[in-house]
Design a protein around this motif. Sequence first.
Motif, PDB file in Angstrom:
ATOM      1  N   THR A 139       0.822  -1.207   0.000  1.00  0.00           N
ATOM      2  CA  THR A 139       0.000   0.000   0.000  1.00  0.00           C
ATOM      3  C   THR A 139       0.858   1.260   0.000  1.00  0.00           C
ATOM      4  O   THR A 139       0.460   2.282  -0.584  1.00  0.00           O
ATOM      5  CB  THR A 139      -0.950   0.016   1.209  1.00  0.00           C
ATOM      6  N   LEU A 140       2.041   1.211   0.620  1.00  0.00           N
ATOM      7  CA  LEU A 140       2.916   2.383   0.573  1.00  0.00           C
ATOM      8  C   LEU A 140       3.509   2.565  -0.822  1.00  0.00           C
ATOM      9  O   LEU A 140       3.597   3.695  -1.326  1.00  0.00           O
ATOM     10  CB  LEU A 140       4.034   2.254   1.612  1.00  0.00           C
ATOM     11  N   VAL A 141       3.901   1.475  -1.469  1.00  0.00           N
ATOM     12  CA  VAL A 141       4.354   1.564  -2.865  1.00  0.00           C
ATOM     13  C   VAL A 141       3.246   2.142  -3.738  1.00  0.00           C
ATOM     14  O   VAL A 141       3.479   3.020  -4.584  1.00  0.00           O
ATOM     15  CB  VAL A 141       4.783   0.177  -3.386  1.00  0.00           C
ATOM     16  N   ALA A 142       2.022   1.651  -3.546  1.00  0.00           N
ATOM     17  CA  ALA A 142       0.886   2.146  -4.330  1.00  0.00           C
ATOM     18  C   ALA A 142       0.630   3.623  -4.068  1.00  0.00           C
ATOM     19  O   ALA A 142       0.314   4.383  -4.991  1.00  0.00           O
ATOM     20  CB  ALA A 142      -0.367   1.328  -4.002  1.00  0.00           C
ATOM     21  N   ALA A 143       0.791   4.059  -2.821  1.00  0.00           N
ATOM     22  CA  ALA A 143       0.574   5.470  -2.492  1.00  0.00           C
ATOM     23  C   ALA A 143       1.606   6.358  -3.165  1.00  0.00           C
ATOM     24  O   ALA A 143       1.270   7.402  -3.740  1.00  0.00           O
ATOM     25  CB  ALA A 143       0.605   5.656  -0.975  1.00  0.00           C
ATOM     26  N   PHE A 144       2.882   5.967  -3.120  1.00  0.00           N
ATOM     27  CA  PHE A 144       3.921   6.766  -3.772  1.00  0.00           C
ATOM     28  C   PHE A 144       3.751   6.774  -5.285  1.00  0.00           C
ATOM     29  O   PHE A 144       4.018   7.777  -5.953  1.00  0.00           O
ATOM     30  CB  PHE A 144       5.307   6.225  -3.414  1.00  0.00           C
ATOM     31  N   ALA A 145       3.322   5.644  -5.852  1.00  0.00           N
ATOM     32  CA  ALA A 145       3.134   5.554  -7.300  1.00  0.00           C
ATOM     33  C   ALA A 145       1.935   6.352  -7.782  1.00  0.00           C
ATOM     34  O   ALA A 145       1.859   6.716  -8.951  1.00  0.00           O
ATOM     35  CB  ALA A 145       2.986   4.094  -7.719  1.00  0.00           C
ATOM     36  N   ALA A 146       0.990   6.638  -6.893  1.00  0.00           N
ATOM     37  CA  ALA A 146      -0.255   7.295  -7.295  1.00  0.00           C
ATOM     38  C   ALA A 146      -0.121   8.795  -7.438  1.00  0.00           C
ATOM     39  O   ALA A 146      -1.004   9.439  -8.021  1.00  0.00           O
ATOM     40  CB  ALA A 146      -1.361   6.976  -6.285  1.00  0.00           C
ATOM     41  N   VAL A 147       0.965   9.391  -6.903  1.00  0.00           N
ATOM     42  CA  VAL A 147       1.093  10.849  -6.903  1.00  0.00           C
ATOM     43  C   VAL A 147       2.492  11.247  -7.355  1.00  0.00           C
ATOM     44  O   VAL A 147       3.439  10.459  -7.274  1.00  0.00           O
ATOM     45  CB  VAL A 147       0.824  11.427  -5.493  1.00  0.00           C
ATOM     46  N   PRO A 148       2.655  12.485  -7.842  1.00  0.00           N
ATOM     47  CA  PRO A 148       3.986  12.967  -8.206  1.00  0.00           C
ATOM     48  C   PRO A 148       4.906  13.075  -6.983  1.00  0.00           C
ATOM     49  O   PRO A 148       4.455  13.100  -5.836  1.00  0.00           O
ATOM     50  CB  PRO A 148       3.707  14.362  -8.797  1.00  0.00           C
ATOM     51  N   ALA A 149       6.209  13.169  -7.246  1.00  0.00           N
ATOM     52  CA  ALA A 149       7.206  13.141  -6.171  1.00  0.00           C
ATOM     53  C   ALA A 149       7.004  14.259  -5.158  1.00  0.00           C
ATOM     54  O   ALA A 149       7.233  14.064  -3.963  1.00  0.00           O
ATOM     55  CB  ALA A 149       8.614  13.218  -6.766  1.00  0.00           C
ATOM     56  N   ARG A 150       6.575  15.432  -5.597  1.00  0.00           N
ATOM     57  CA  ARG A 150       6.439  16.544  -4.655  1.00  0.00           C
ATOM     58  C   ARG A 150       5.323  16.313  -3.638  1.00  0.00           C
ATOM     59  O   ARG A 150       5.265  16.987  -2.608  1.00  0.00           O
ATOM     60  CB  ARG A 150       6.198  17.853  -5.413  1.00  0.00           C
TER      61      ARG A 150
END
Length: 415
Positions: free
Chosen positions: A336-347
Motif C-alpha cells: 500500500t505504501l508503494v501504491a501510495a507513492f506511485a499514485a502521486v507525483p514526487a512533490r
Amino acid sequence: MRRPAPRSSPPLARVPGFRPLLAMSALGFSGYALLLPSVPLWAVRGGAGEGGAGLVNAVLMLATVLTQTTVPWLLRRVGWRPTMVAGVVLLGVPSLLLMASDQLSWVLALSAVRGTGFAVLTVCGSSAVAALVDGPRHGRAIGLYGLSIAFPQLVLVPGAAWVAETLDFRVVFALGALPVLAVPFAALLGRRLDAAASAARAHDAGLDDRSDAGAGAGPGAAGTLLALVLPSLVLLAVTTPGGALLTFAPQFAGGTSAAVAGLLGFTAATALARWGVGGLADRHGPRVFLAPLLVVCAGGLTVCAVAIADGGARPVLLVLGMTSVGVAYGSLQNLTLVAAFAAVPARHHPTASAVWNIGFDAGTGLGSLVVGFVAAGTSFAVGLLTTAVVCVVVVVVVLLARPRTGGAATAAGTG
C-alpha cells in the motif's frame, strides 16, 4: 508494471542517508514495540478494565493521526532536522515518566505525548525512503526500511509483556526510552534531507522562471487525496485486526507462553513478508496482490477466533492464525505504501506518507478500541470476526475499483 532498477544504482545500504534512516527507525520503533503490549497491562494493574486497556493504544493512535496531518507542513516550515529530533524525544521520554503512576488518566496523557512523537517518526521515515531512493526501487527500499521497523517488533513485542510481568514494568519503561538514542541519527539524516529539499526548491524556482506551464501541473490537493483512497482503505482494513492482536494477545491467549508464541509468529511473519514482497511489488506492481492478501487476513482472523472461542485457548490454532494475519499485515504495509507513492507525483510524497501513516495508525487505534469494547460486551472471538468481515468488504471494493494509472509513471521516474 514497474521498470527494473538501473544497473548503476548503488546498493540500498550505500545510498547516502539510508543507514541513519534505518538506525533512527530501529531505535524509535524499539521503544514503540516495547510499550504497545505492556502499557495496556500497566493500566490494568492500576484498575482499568478491558475498555480502559483498549483506550491506551487508541489514545496513542488518535494523537498520532491528528499530528500526522501536520507533519508535511512542519517539514516545509520548520525543516527535517528539528522536526525529527523533536519527534524521537517526544516518543522516548514519556516512557520514563510512566514509572510515576499506573492510573489510567496519567497513562492516557503520556500515551498522547508518545503519539505525537510517533507521528513524526512514521511520516518522516516513510517520506525519507521516497526522498532518498529512486522510484523503481521503492518496493525494495520500503522492504528494507520495513525490516528495520519489524525486527524490533519481532524481538520485543512478544517479550515485553513477559518481562513486565515476570521481572518489572520499570525494566520495560527504561528500555522504552530507546528512541532518545536516535537523536544523532535524526539530526544527521535531517541535515541531508534539508539540503536536498533546498536544492529541489531552487531547481523548481528556476523552472518556474523559465515556464509558467509547470506551476499548476499535476493533481491538486483533492486529486492527490482521491488517488490515495484505495491504498489507505486496504491498509485500514488490515491494520485494524493487527492492532487488536498486538494489544490483546496477552489477554486472550490463555497463558504467557501462548501469547509469546502467537506474537512471535505474527511479528516474524510481518517482518519477513514486508521485506520479501518488495521485489514483487517492483516487478509486478502492488495492485494484483491486494485482494488475495486481504482474503488471507480474513482467514487467519477466523482461525484466531476459533482458537479462543468459548473462553478457551488452542495454542497451535492461535499461532497458525496469527502467523497468517502477520503475512497479510506485513505484505500489505509494503504494497500500500508503494501504491501510495506511485499514485502521486514526487512533490506530494510527504502527503502520501502522511495519509498512509494515518491509515496505518487509525487502523491500529480502531483495532484496540473497537475490539476492546466488543470484547467487553461479548468476547474477543466476536471482536476478531468483526474485523474479518471488514477485510472481506474491502476485498469487494478492491475488485470493483478501477486502477488509477496517472501518477504511476510520474512516481516511477522520480529519484
